[in-house]
Design a protein around this motif. Structure first.
Motif, PDB file in Angstrom:
ATOM      1  N   TYR A 115      34.170  35.953  40.347  1.00  0.00           N
ATOM      2  CA  TYR A 115      33.910  37.315  40.100  1.00  0.00           C
ATOM      3  C   TYR A 115      34.982  38.014  39.419  1.00  0.00           C
ATOM      4  O   TYR A 115      36.339  37.905  39.789  1.00  0.00           O
ATOM      5  CB  TYR A 115      33.561  38.286  41.100  1.00  0.00           C
ATOM      6  N   THR A 116      34.717  38.476  38.362  1.00  0.00           N
ATOM      7  CA  THR A 116      35.607  39.017  37.442  1.00  0.00           C
ATOM      8  C   THR A 116      35.209  40.174  36.699  1.00  0.00           C
ATOM      9  O   THR A 116      34.187  40.578  36.361  1.00  0.00           O
ATOM     10  CB  THR A 116      36.444  38.000  36.456  1.00  0.00           C
ATOM     11  N   PHE A 117      36.167  40.941  36.065  1.00  0.00           N
ATOM     12  CA  PHE A 117      35.914  42.013  35.107  1.00  0.00           C
ATOM     13  C   PHE A 117      35.014  41.723  34.075  1.00  0.00           C
ATOM     14  O   PHE A 117      35.368  40.869  33.153  1.00  0.00           O
ATOM     15  CB  PHE A 117      37.299  42.483  34.276  1.00  0.00           C
ATOM     16  N   ALA A 118      33.621  42.205  34.053  1.00  0.00           N
ATOM     17  CA  ALA A 118      32.613  41.748  33.286  1.00  0.00           C
ATOM     18  C   ALA A 118      33.056  41.720  31.710  1.00  0.00           C
ATOM     19  O   ALA A 118      32.588  40.910  31.001  1.00  0.00           O
ATOM     20  CB  ALA A 118      31.349  42.501  33.464  1.00  0.00           C
ATOM     21  N   SER A 119      33.792  42.835  31.312  1.00  0.00           N
ATOM     22  CA  SER A 119      34.268  42.990  29.774  1.00  0.00           C
ATOM     23  C   SER A 119      35.067  42.109  29.621  1.00  0.00           C
ATOM     24  O   SER A 119      34.954  41.386  28.426  1.00  0.00           O
ATOM     25  CB  SER A 119      34.675  44.424  29.608  1.00  0.00           C
ATOM     26  N   ALA A 120      35.951  41.368  30.532  1.00  0.00           N
ATOM     27  CA  ALA A 120      36.622  40.346  30.017  1.00  0.00           C
ATOM     28  C   ALA A 120      36.145  39.173  29.623  1.00  0.00           C
ATOM     29  O   ALA A 120      36.253  38.389  28.635  1.00  0.00           O
ATOM     30  CB  ALA A 120      37.739  40.207  31.171  1.00  0.00           C
ATOM     31  N   PRO A 138      36.167  42.740  40.550  1.00  0.00           N
ATOM     32  CA  PRO A 138      35.560  43.866  41.253  1.00  0.00           C
ATOM     33  C   PRO A 138      35.917  43.590  42.596  1.00  0.00           C
ATOM     34  O   PRO A 138      35.547  44.411  43.454  1.00  0.00           O
ATOM     35  CB  PRO A 138      34.127  43.456  40.942  1.00  0.00           C
ATOM     36  N   THR A 139      36.714  42.543  43.322  1.00  0.00           N
ATOM     37  CA  THR A 139      36.665  42.430  44.429  1.00  0.00           C
ATOM     38  C   THR A 139      37.604  43.054  45.533  1.00  0.00           C
ATOM     39  O   THR A 139      37.687  43.315  46.344  1.00  0.00           O
ATOM     40  CB  THR A 139      36.981  40.852  44.644  1.00  0.00           C
ATOM     41  N   GLY A 140      38.754  43.596  44.759  1.00  0.00           N
ATOM     42  CA  GLY A 140      39.843  44.453  45.316  1.00  0.00           C
ATOM     43  C   GLY A 140      40.933  43.441  45.680  1.00  0.00           C
ATOM     44  O   GLY A 140      41.857  43.999  46.319  1.00  0.00           O
ATOM     45  N   ALA A 141      40.570  41.957  45.740  1.00  0.00           N
ATOM     46  CA  ALA A 141      41.564  41.117  46.321  1.00  0.00           C
ATOM     47  C   ALA A 141      43.118  41.212  45.690  1.00  0.00           C
ATOM     48  O   ALA A 141      42.982  41.247  44.248  1.00  0.00           O
ATOM     49  CB  ALA A 141      40.952  39.780  46.332  1.00  0.00           C
ATOM     50  N   THR A 142      44.075  40.864  46.426  1.00  0.00           N
ATOM     51  CA  THR A 142      45.344  40.881  45.964  1.00  0.00           C
ATOM     52  C   THR A 142      46.023  39.594  46.340  1.00  0.00           C
ATOM     53  O   THR A 142      45.992  39.316  47.727  1.00  0.00           O
ATOM     54  CB  THR A 142      46.139  42.199  46.469  1.00  0.00           C
ATOM     55  N   GLN A 143      46.250  38.712  45.440  1.00  0.00           N
ATOM     56  CA  GLN A 143      46.986  37.623  45.921  1.00  0.00           C
ATOM     57  C   GLN A 143      48.363  37.806  46.509  1.00  0.00           C
ATOM     58  O   GLN A 143      49.373  38.624  45.991  1.00  0.00           O
ATOM     59  CB  GLN A 143      47.009  36.703  44.778  1.00  0.00           C
ATOM     60  N   SER A 144      48.772  37.339  47.546  1.00  0.00           N
ATOM     61  CA  SER A 144      50.222  37.216  48.115  1.00  0.00           C
ATOM     62  C   SER A 144      50.973  36.320  47.457  1.00  0.00           C
ATOM     63  O   SER A 144      50.737  35.711  46.352  1.00  0.00           O
ATOM     64  CB  SER A 144      49.983  36.801  49.546  1.00  0.00           C
TER      65      SER A 144
END
Lengths: 536, 536
Positions: A217-222, A277-283
């Protein structure tokens, strides 16, 4: 490009530093002293500049980046330096009169001065700014008059693709302070926004028919930037920390050229922090693992980082008291998850930086950081496309960030923003805790960004028994929410890889724009519509 | 897109106007009355707008443009409307709370107001502006407070690819007043400068391997925009009026696909007015003839018109008194050579407009005019690239052009600019008359633009007898001038088609930047270096 004249030349190119004193890393309070040792910032019309004029000595104790020419597109390889800009080298001849370039005379620029009213540290709120803000003044001839290094005469004329030197200096110093890239020949260039920078990255690295790697899932415009160029996306599986490196490795290791009809992908587009869109942050550990896979498969990593400074304080539930803000700039910087740029020993990372989420999207000014070789290909593209970001925007940003706030004030602003977004995120998550039916909705409080990602257990929807598809049920839930008076985004909008069937179902809500009262009301409406939809 | 609700619907789509009254053409003094009849200009965050909201009724009495889908590239054909922007239609639901789009809240934009000091009509000089200029004020919430239709809250946020509605209205009206396109469904969109617009045009219309048609000498950067995309240029012969239509017809009629390895070109890039580098201006008759050839071969004409309003007064030699300025706006508009847009019955013209030469290149704001079908493909591209021009630039231009000067004041400014450029041009040509050796230098006084084109009779150069090439002699003359302290541009820099050997030799001088004293000194130096080179 070479280090500036004022640099201690004993350190240039030295990689075995055991015998020489290692320079201090550049810190906020070291900028002013370092500026006084370097050559003056160039101030002429369309004056050329580059980050090497502004980087501190420690940068040159590091090894150089690897070369990535084998990753450039035919388009990028074909770009040459501008013929007309080449003639500019003669302008240095003393006494020369130029009848060469068609630059308009500044007397015909109909703006004599520009004033902006901005916050005075630490009074960052709109109310405080109205009451006790500072008015910054830019005149047409401030440089001639010795009152500034950037003025309207320069900002209103043509500029260099890399941007105006005084603003380039600020972002170079900021980059060094925050990320301290581990190779020596990194450069920055300003861009006309990071959407444009990403479009350019696709032109620099990809050919029609290629695949690129994106989060599932990613920024649709990208993704929509890539598709019309004939570029397809392969979605990498994600978990609550974003993209899964083992998943990426598996895709790349098992890439079947014949079945895919395309060579193995070598560009990874990722939003590592507060992913959209997921709000996830990679550690930090996750990023190290991703970087290793990128090295194994010789990838270019494009890290799109608009939300980097929207890393928030730890989430606390409604009863607990909020975590106090970082008490020093050092503590703040240390609290930030390390960027890919900061671990990029090879020079394979292109970092897309943006002011959109932290100052203003309307400025259409961003910057990128990468190796000198890569930045040079980007600026060759900009020269015959965007040329440079708006000079008026650059001037406003320079006045605010460099002359007024300085690095310290900007970090104070970012800390203030962090606390505001923390409160907004908390409002939304608290509202979810209050209203949403937990038997069908699952979420994690996001650690960064603007977005909250909610998984819906759609198999419990009565439509499943009636034979309805995932898409039909997602649409039904979406429209039901709209009918209840709340707009949330459908997860499927953010799927770049349409070959994969969706097993799960998500909706995205933002806490960036609405007030906490509106957020509560909106989530309450969403809860009501879900209950009705699922018959709860 | 359809005409606005307020429009007299009896006239919409009527092409046989014998039975109905024909509406008046829009003129400067009719704008205010027409604005009052139309719907209000949209003022929301990223509010959608299009030129049909602002065009006057006479536009709809004209036939529609032809369709040109067969001229679109694969890239252009592949572009779809943005998924996320599609969701914006639900925002119209009354009472709806949006947790949809990730737009930052305006409270985090750290600019409370922006003031610019600009000329008060007719005091256009920098001195007059400093003494009696007007300070224009833009606040953050002027729209809410009812004091403006555009403010910082909107300008600093994300916007639409077509630009902010209030500025789009101004350029639409300006386009109608000056060019009155002869088909009904024309549209404008703002662009992030016309260099970027031309890069986009190549992406919209061309494929790798194509040829485009350019004047045999043209703006070097325009050609260098095309080459890395795998696009080659064929140079069309020119005379003192610019490109020769018969020459273009001959090239197209005899196009040999096998020999060229490419299909017949179908995009003409031309600078019709004050051409760069030759200074040539195509007359109305010449343009009609070019347009006919374009129809015959079904070409797209990209007219790049930065110098359109640098059409000057007739040249008078040193003794004669200068021609007085146009005395009315009508006289001024009538004195302008008609654009390709104004004769474009088919809708095959893409007009690139620029503020760079008449307001400020640093604004990086321009606009284009073309048929609705074509503009739609451009805006789809912008949405995932530049997004929109800088909001800060747009706001400054709107305040100046629309709220302060209005159309009448802007035309006054342009007339003032015409007189200034006339004086500059005259200075340069007078200096040429005074100093240059006529036995080897030939020129025509340019009627428009910034450039003076000088032909050198290089066959008289002593290097010819010594067997030196055209290129070697051109370089020798160039470097000799640099040594004498004057920079002029070499003609060969402007040749887009390197397959044609140069028979003639040219140098370009600009009168845009230096003062008249400097110009005289520079030409005197150039004359000295030529005399030395040619042994005169």
């Amino acid at each position: 490009m070479s280090p500036p004249a004022a640099l201690d030349v004993n350190l240039v190119g030295v990689t075995d530093t055991s015998a020489v004193p290692i320079p201090e890393p550049l810190a906020v309070n070291g900028v002013s002293a370092w500026r006084q040792k370097t050559a003056k910032v160039p101030t002429g019309i369309a004056a050329a500049s580059n980050s090497d004029m502004f980087k501190s000595p420690i940068c040159y104790t590091k090894p150089k980046a690897k070369q990535f020419e084998h990753r450039f597109s035919l388009e990028a390889k074909s770009r040459k330096a501008s013929t007309l800009k080449g003639a500019a080298r003669y302008l240095k001849n003393p006494g020369l009169i130029s009848l060469g370039g068609g630059l308009p005379s500044p007397e015909y620029f109909p703006i004599e001065h520009l004033d902006i009213k901005v916050p005075t540290v630490p009074g960052f709120s709109p109310e405080a700014t109205r009451e006790s803000g500072t008015v910054l003044h830019a005149g047409k001839h401030d440089i001639q008059e010795g009152t500034s290094t950037y003025d309207l005469e320069i900002a209103l004329n043509y500029g260099q693709a890399t941007g105006a030197a005084p603003l380039l200096r600020f972002v170079t110093e900021h980059t060094e302070i925050i990320h301290s890239p581990p190779y020596s020949d990194w450069q920055c260039t300003l861009t006309a926004g990071s959407t444009y920078a990403w479009d350019t990255a696709l032109r620099v690295f990809c050919e029609r028919g290629d695949y690129i790697l994106m989060e599932e899932y990613t920024f649709a415009s990208a993704a929509e930037t890539a598709f019309p160029l004939g570029i397809k996306a392969v979605g990498i599986p994600m978990d609550e920390q974003g993209l899964i490196p083992e998943g990426m490795d598996e895709i790349l290791s098992n890439w079947d050229v014949a079945a895919r009809g395309a060579r193995k992908p070598y560009v990874l587009y990722t939003i590592p922090t507060g992913q959209n869109p997921t709000g996830a942050t990679q550690s930090a550990e996750r990023r190290q693992a991703v970087y290793k896979v990128a090295q194994k498969h010789d990838l270019i990593i494009v890290e799109d980082e608009p939300y980097y400074f929207l890393q928030m304080q730890p989430y606390t539930s409604g009863d607990a008291s909020p975590v106090p803000p970082p008490s020093t700039h050092e503590e703040f910087i240390k609290s930030l998850v390390p960027s890919f740029l900061s671990m990029d020993t090879d020079g394979r990372v292109v970092r897309l930086e943006s002011f959109s989420k932290v100052i203003s999207p309307g400025s259409r000014v961003g910057w990128i950081v990468a190796s000198e070789e890569i930045i040079e290909r980007f600026t060759r593209t900009f020269e015959v496309s965007s040329q440079n970001p708006s000079g008026i925007s650059q001037l406003a940003l320079f006045k605010l960030l460099d002359e007024h706030w300085g690095h310290a004030g900007y970090l104070d602003w970012l800390i203030n923003l962090r606390m505001s977004y923390t409160a907004r995120r908390d409002s939304l998550v608290h509202a979810c805790e209050r209203h949403l039916p937990r038997e069908i909705v699952h979420w994690e409080a996001p650690a960064a960004g603007m977005f909250h990602w909610m998984e819906i257990d759609w198999h419990k929807h009565p439509g499943v028994a009636a034979g309805k598809t995932h898409a039909a049920i997602e649409e039904e839930i979406f429209l039901s929410a709209v009918n209840e008076g709340v707009l949330v985004s459908r997860g499927s909008w953010f799927k770049p890889d349409h070959d994969i069937a969706e097993k799960k179902m998500f909706f995205r809500a933002t806490f960036a724009a609405a007030s906490s009262e509106k957020i509560d009301e909106a989530i309450s409406r969403f809860a009501g519509s879900l209950r009705a939809q699922f018959g709860l």
